[in-house]
Design an enzyme around this catalytic site. Structure first.
Site, PDB file in Angstrom:
ATOM      1  N   CYS A 249      -1.830  -1.427   0.596  1.00  0.00           N
ATOM      2  CA  CYS A 249      -2.460  -0.868  -0.598  1.00  0.00           C
ATOM      3  C   CYS A 249      -3.735  -1.662  -0.885  1.00  0.00           C
ATOM      4  O   CYS A 249      -4.580  -1.834  -0.013  1.00  0.00           O
ATOM      5  CB  CYS A 249      -1.477  -0.874  -1.759  1.00  0.00           C
ATOM      6  SG  CYS A 249      -2.117  -0.073  -3.258  1.00  0.00           S
ATOM      7  N   ASP A 341       0.714  10.057   1.609  1.00  0.00           N
ATOM      8  CA  ASP A 341       0.327   8.990   0.679  1.00  0.00           C
ATOM      9  C   ASP A 341      -0.442   9.603  -0.484  1.00  0.00           C
ATOM     10  O   ASP A 341      -1.503  10.201  -0.292  1.00  0.00           O
ATOM     11  CB  ASP A 341      -0.536   7.964   1.416  1.00  0.00           C
ATOM     12  CG  ASP A 341      -0.769   6.694   0.607  1.00  0.00           C
ATOM     13  OD1 ASP A 341      -0.741   6.758  -0.632  1.00  0.00           O
ATOM     14  OD2 ASP A 341      -0.990   5.633   1.231  1.00  0.00           O
ATOM     15  N   HIS A 376       3.248   6.142   0.447  1.00  0.00           N
ATOM     16  CA  HIS A 376       2.417   4.947   0.314  1.00  0.00           C
ATOM     17  C   HIS A 376       3.198   3.658   0.519  1.00  0.00           C
ATOM     18  O   HIS A 376       2.702   2.702   1.115  1.00  0.00           O
ATOM     19  CB  HIS A 376       1.803   4.950  -1.094  1.00  0.00           C
ATOM     20  CG  HIS A 376       0.915   3.800  -1.380  1.00  0.00           C
ATOM     21  ND1 HIS A 376      -0.336   3.664  -0.818  1.00  0.00           N
ATOM     22  CD2 HIS A 376       1.087   2.705  -2.181  1.00  0.00           C
ATOM     23  CE1 HIS A 376      -0.906   2.557  -1.257  1.00  0.00           C
ATOM     24  NE2 HIS A 376      -0.063   1.945  -2.082  1.00  0.00           N
TER      25      HIS A 376
END
Length: 440
Positions: A249, A341, A376
């Site tokens: 991330c 994601d 994600h």
């Protein structure tokens, strides 16, 4: 008649190690439910269950037999782990806070097919199982730290982190481990890396009481990450020059930034998971601006009211001056992205990075992997995916959508971890006589 016997082998193992679950001495050709229960460190009960039918010898073997329904279906030997869901509350995420202790999972066998679901992802959160007789049960311990791994707090030159050292004198290759904008100090992945023979520094950079305030903004800059890399590279048990970076991330963005825009450090390789190629963010040696606030106009919501962040990192929404200097990459790069994601435009970012590296003749540095149905939050193997969770960083608690479907996300996590370890092993150990680390 011999009582039913449930065995789980090994009963004590690392979280990324599969276990063999077998039930014997059951009535022949009858329905049974196998259930997993785990109590998180916050006291929440997580549960998964699956339906099976005993064979003509009165056995059920999860690595051989198809699940007929429940939290998952089909041949899924570790499905009871990756399909765990919280009972009674939505928006939770299962994460290990104390890497020194294991998750203890109770596996039990229940007479009949108990519980039902019309959800493709298993039982509804909070749904009550109609209890049958528990015929047998066993506890298994799932560890992030292998025996002999040491945990050392780091509070040096302003750096806040935790160092995990494999058993033995070394020297070892090393990995700087950077998480996302949830903040705090997340240690469990570093503990697992050390269990596989890498010294790993879990690095805090926001949301920690020992870092500059305010709490939930990034009040450190490039110099902080350069210092952390220097501390790791100069550690007496680290083989100098054998330091990689792993980030997910915003941590993935920072990992790329270290490799592309910090000339004072020289990572040997980088792994970016769910990473972006750029963000509208001002960075100095000392700090970064509040990019979440700056980019709020790119947020949107789905029909359930979940926040979707991915617009912030879409290459078309990032001005050129805020994009990473991809062309300056000088080390091997592994990018891992989920096609579902919803927090980062991971696929579009990988596409842009690939195009820009090809344009300068550096395509050989990039390895890209993308997974369908994957969101994600790509974690170590057998971790349950959280499609949407409560997130309290900015500006107040909200429910972001991370994406991912349980079964394909689980497949991706298992493969991505193997590829990550292989990539790190190849680039950090190659051409050096490291002592082999074997974890049983």
């Amino acid at each position: 008649r011999t009582a039913p016997l449930l065995t789980a082998t090994p009963s004590r193992a690392l979280v990324d190690q599969p276990i063999e679950m077998r039930i014997q001495y059951l009535p022949l050709d009858k329905p049974f439910t196998v259930r997993a229960r785990l109590r998180s460190e916050d006291g929440e009960l997580w549960e998964a269950f699956s339906h099976y039918r005993s064979d003509q010898k009165g056995t059920v073997i999860l690595s051989r037999d198809q699940s007929l329904g429940g939290s998952y279906s089909g041949l899924e030997p570790m499905g009871l782990f990756w399909s765990l869901q919280p009972r009674g509350q939505r928006g939770l995420r299962l994460r290990k806070k104390n890497a020194d202790t294991p998750f203890t999972v109770e596996i039990s066998v229940i007479n009949g097919h108990v519980g039902s679901s019309d959800s493709p992802e298993g039982c509804h959160v909070g749904q009550e199982l109609q209890e049958g007789a528990v015929l047998a049960a066993v506890n298994v311990e799932r560890w992030y730290m292998a025996p002999g791994v040491r945990r050392v707090e780091v509070r040096e030159q302003g750096v806040v982190g935790t160092l995990f050292l494999p058993a033995g004198p070394g020297p070892f290759p090393a990995v700087l481990d950077i998480w996302g904008m949830g903040g705090g100090l997340n240690e469990y992945r570093s503990a697992l890396l050390a269990s596989h023979g890498f010294i790993s520094l879990a690095l805090a950079y926001c949301g920690h009481k020992e870092l500059p305030e305010p709490l939930h903004t990034v009040n450190v800059g490039d110099q902080y990450f350069e210092t952390a890399m220097g501390l790791l590279d100069s550690h007496p048990q680290v083989c100098a020059g054998r330091v990689g970076v792993l980030g997910r991330c915003f941590g993935g963005y920072l990992a790329l930034r270290i490799a592309m825009e910090m000339p004072n450090v020289n990572p040997r390789c980088v792994v970016g998971i769910s990473a972006s190629a750029g963000l509208k963010i001002n960075v100095t040696k000392e700090r970064m601006n509040d990019f979440m606030k700056e980019n709020q106009k790119f947020w949107c919501s789905n029909e359930q009211g979940y926040i979707i962040f991915r617009g912030m990192s879409l290459p078309s929404n990032v001005p050129p001056e805020y994009k990473l200097k991809v062309e300056s990459l000088h080390c091997p790069l592994l990018l891992i992205a989920g096609e579902d994601d919803q927090a980062v435009a991971a696929i579009e970012s990988v596409d842009e990075i690939e195009e820009r590296l090809e344009a300068v003749g550096k395509s050989g540095l990039l390895t890209r992997i993308q997974y369908p149905g994957t969101g994600h939050l790509i974690e170590p193997p057998y971790s349950p995916n959280a499609r949407a969770t409560l997130f309290g960083t900015y500006p107040k608690k909200m429910m972001p959508l991370w994406g991912g479907q349980l079964q394909p996300h689980a497949v991706a996590q298992e493969d991505a971890w193997k590829r990550t370890l292989g990539f790190l092993d190849h680039h950090l150990r190659a051409d050096y006589p490291f002592v082999s680390i074997l974890v049983n």
